[in-house]
Scaffold this motif. Structure first.
Motif, PDB file in Angstrom:
ATOM      1  N   UNK A  11      12.540 -41.829 -21.605  1.00 18.91           N
ATOM      2  CA  UNK A  11      12.883 -41.030 -20.421  1.00 18.91           C
ATOM      3  C   UNK A  11      12.824 -39.550 -20.797  1.00 18.91           C
ATOM      4  N   UNK A  12      12.537 -38.704 -19.797  1.00 22.26           N
ATOM      5  CA  UNK A  12      12.194 -39.044 -18.416  1.00 22.26           C
ATOM      6  C   UNK A  12      10.708 -39.381 -18.282  1.00 22.26           C
ATOM      7  N   UNK A  13      10.403 -40.313 -17.401  1.00 22.74           N
ATOM      8  CA  UNK A  13       9.021 -40.678 -17.113  1.00 22.74           C
ATOM      9  C   UNK A  13       8.914 -41.031 -15.630  1.00 22.74           C
ATOM     10  N   UNK A  14       8.114 -40.258 -14.911  1.00 18.45           N
ATOM     11  CA  UNK A  14       7.946 -40.452 -13.473  1.00 18.45           C
ATOM     12  C   UNK A  14       6.620 -41.158 -13.203  1.00 18.45           C
ATOM     13  N   UNK A  15       6.617 -42.490 -13.358  1.00 14.78           N
ATOM     14  CA  UNK A  15       5.376 -43.245 -13.157  1.00 14.78           C
ATOM     15  C   UNK A  15       4.843 -43.101 -11.731  1.00 14.78           C
ATOM     16  N   UNK A  16       5.654 -43.234 -10.664  1.00 19.09           N
ATOM     17  CA  UNK A  16       5.105 -43.050  -9.315  1.00 19.09           C
ATOM     18  C   UNK A  16       4.456 -41.679  -9.119  1.00 19.09           C
ATOM     19  N   UNK A  17       5.060 -40.639  -9.676  1.00 17.89           N
ATOM     20  CA  UNK A  17       4.468 -39.308  -9.559  1.00 17.89           C
ATOM     21  C   UNK A  17       3.135 -39.206 -10.274  1.00 17.89           C
ATOM     22  N   UNK A  18       3.033 -39.833 -11.424  1.00 17.51           N
ATOM     23  CA  UNK A  18       1.777 -39.810 -12.166  1.00 17.51           C
ATOM     24  C   UNK A  18       0.705 -40.635 -11.464  1.00 17.51           C
ATOM     25  N   UNK A  19       1.100 -41.741 -10.851  1.00 18.75           N
ATOM     26  CA  UNK A  19       0.138 -42.554 -10.117  1.00 18.75           C
ATOM     27  C   UNK A  19      -0.416 -41.787  -8.916  1.00 18.75           C
ATOM     28  N   UNK A  20       0.436 -41.024  -8.262  1.00 22.10           N
ATOM     29  CA  UNK A  20      -0.007 -40.201  -7.146  1.00 22.10           C
ATOM     30  C   UNK A  20      -1.053 -39.202  -7.602  1.00 22.10           C
ATOM     31  N   UNK A  21      -0.803 -38.596  -8.759  1.00 19.32           N
ATOM     32  CA  UNK A  21      -1.764 -37.628  -9.291  1.00 19.32           C
ATOM     33  C   UNK A  21      -3.072 -38.319  -9.679  1.00 19.32           C
ATOM     34  N   UNK A  22      -2.996 -39.520 -10.231  1.00 19.76           N
ATOM     35  CA  UNK A  22      -4.197 -40.259 -10.604  1.00 19.76           C
ATOM     36  C   UNK A  22      -5.041 -40.589  -9.390  1.00 19.76           C
ATOM     37  N   UNK A  23      -4.396 -40.971  -8.297  1.00 16.53           N
ATOM     38  CA  UNK A  23      -5.142 -41.287  -7.081  1.00 16.53           C
ATOM     39  C   UNK A  23      -5.889 -40.065  -6.565  1.00 16.53           C
ATOM     40  N   UNK A  24      -5.207 -38.935  -6.518  1.00 22.98           N
ATOM     41  CA  UNK A  24      -5.819 -37.735  -5.953  1.00 22.98           C
ATOM     42  C   UNK A  24      -6.852 -37.115  -6.885  1.00 22.98           C
ATOM     43  N   UNK A  85      -0.325 -48.184 -23.201  1.00 20.11           N
ATOM     44  CA  UNK A  85       0.455 -47.418 -22.236  1.00 20.11           C
ATOM     45  C   UNK A  85       1.070 -46.176 -22.879  1.00 20.11           C
ATOM     46  N   UNK A  86       1.513 -46.302 -24.126  1.00 15.06           N
ATOM     47  CA  UNK A  86       2.103 -45.162 -24.821  1.00 15.06           C
ATOM     48  C   UNK A  86       1.080 -44.050 -25.003  1.00 15.06           C
ATOM     49  N   UNK A  91       3.616 -41.269 -23.975  1.00 22.62           N
ATOM     50  CA  UNK A  91       5.024 -41.651 -24.038  1.00 22.62           C
ATOM     51  C   UNK A  91       5.664 -41.326 -25.391  1.00 22.62           C
ATOM     52  N   UNK A  92       4.851 -41.021 -26.384  1.00 20.22           N
ATOM     53  CA  UNK A  92       5.404 -40.656 -27.695  1.00 20.22           C
ATOM     54  C   UNK A  92       5.692 -39.161 -27.804  1.00 20.22           C
ATOM     55  N   UNK A  93       5.321 -38.411 -26.768  1.00 16.39           N
ATOM     56  CA  UNK A  93       5.584 -36.976 -26.780  1.00 16.39           C
ATOM     57  C   UNK A  93       7.047 -36.717 -26.410  1.00 16.39           C
ATOM     58  N   UNK A  94       7.672 -35.762 -27.113  1.00 15.42           N
ATOM     59  CA  UNK A  94       9.084 -35.438 -26.885  1.00 15.42           C
ATOM     60  C   UNK A  94       9.204 -34.504 -25.677  1.00 15.42           C
ATOM     61  N   UNK A  95       9.245 -35.096 -24.487  1.00 16.65           N
ATOM     62  CA  UNK A  95       9.302 -34.308 -23.260  1.00 16.65           C
ATOM     63  C   UNK A  95      10.605 -33.514 -23.145  1.00 16.65           C
TER      64      UNK A  95
END
Length: 306
Positions: A11-24, A85-86, A91-95
């Motif tokens: 965390x934090x990881x906003x998968x829905x937000x990233x999917x939205x960006x991938x679609x567009x 997926x990582x 996902x291994x980056x220290x956000x």
């Protein structure tokens, strides 16, 4: 054969937000994207599998339901799914550490609050990032996605599973079976067709050594990539950024990045490449990630998805 498990990514990881960006961004060529999940066909040691991911948690407490299906799954299927997926979602980056850095630098502090949990989205390999970056040269997102889809279909990179045809990215050996004229029929320019086939050929023969690139320092990797026909500085930066997720690259010539810097730093105009490089010195060691968040800011300012 099908297996499933639940996994808690960092965390934090906003998968829905990233999917939205991938679609567009036209990244639905190889992915099937929903509001909270995705599906993608992968090739593991020449064996096709279908990866399905569904977010069942929140940005601050992500919980992913992961399924892997196919006619034959390797014993380490779960480890491979997590590794894929990582990588793709960084996902291994220290956000949190990056956010702490940004909160000390205006106007970056406001950006991380607006796009909290957004991670960079990478290509699975440096080779795939190279082909995709060459295709994207001087093209808008929709036409770039069209060219990519045309190429995959022409290479016959399809897998039929449970009544659905899934596209797979062509291996170099598959791509070099085509000619420049074949790609011209797919609406590639002659030069772009030659660049794509040249990189595929060099990869297939081992002349272009992606494993070597992975371990090179940034400047050495840039110089190595730029030595190949069709790869300039911007393309090399994109390959390292989107193929490997290097955290301190600055594609200062990028028009979108220059627009974002001009807006957020109050220049009243598009920033020059030199101005972006000067301002970007203060973003080390996170220049790639600041760039990513500045690109995200353009979507909000335009009122459109990126």
């Amino acid at each position: 054969m099908q297996h499933e498990f639940y996994w808690n990514p960092p965390a934090p990881t906003d998968l829905p937000g990233m999917l939205k960006r991938m679609r567009s961004a036209g990244q639905d060529v190889l992915y099937r994207l929903g509001e909270n999940g995705l599906q993608k066909a992968l090739s593991w040691d020449g064996r096709p599998v279908l990866l399905t991911v569904q977010e069942e948690g929140t940005v601050t407490k992500p919980c992913w339901h992961i399924e892997v299906a196919g006619p034959e799954l390797p014993p380490d299927w779960q480890e491979r799914a997590i590794a894929y997926l990582s990588h793709v979602f960084c996902l291994n980056f220290d956000l949190p550490a990056f956010y702490q850095f940004c909160r000390q630098h205006l106007p970056l502090a406001a950006l991380v609050e607006r796009f909290y949990g957004q991670r960079m989205i990478l290509e699975p390999t440096l080779y795939e990032a190279a082909i995709s970056s060459i295709i994207a040269q001087q093209l808008n997102l929709s036409f770039c996605a069209q060219l990519k889809r045309n190429l995959l279909v022409r290479c016959n990179c399809q897998w039929h599973w449970e009544g659905v045809d899934w596209l797979l990215f062509p291996e170099p050996q598959q791509l070099v079976r085509l000619t420049a004229e074949d790609l011209r029929l797919l609406k590639f320019s002659r030069s772009k067709a030659e660049y794509v086939l040249g990189v595929a050929q060099a990869t297939a023969t081992g002349q272009l050594n992606w494993s070597k690139v992975e371990t090179m320092p940034e400047q050495e990797a840039m110089s190595y990539l730029i030595s190949w026909r069709g790869i300039g500085r911007w393309t090399a930066e994109c390959i390292l950024l989107f193929g490997q997720g290097r955290s301190d690259l600055l594609p200062a010539a990028d028009i979108g990045l220059r627009n974002a810097v001009g807006q957020l730093w109050g220049l009243g105009r598009q920033a020059t490449e030199a101005e972006v490089r000067e301002i970007g010195e203060g973003w080390r060691p996170y220049r790639s990630w600041v760039t990513h968040y500045l690109w995200l800011s353009l979507t909000e300012n335009s009122g459109k998805d990126l």
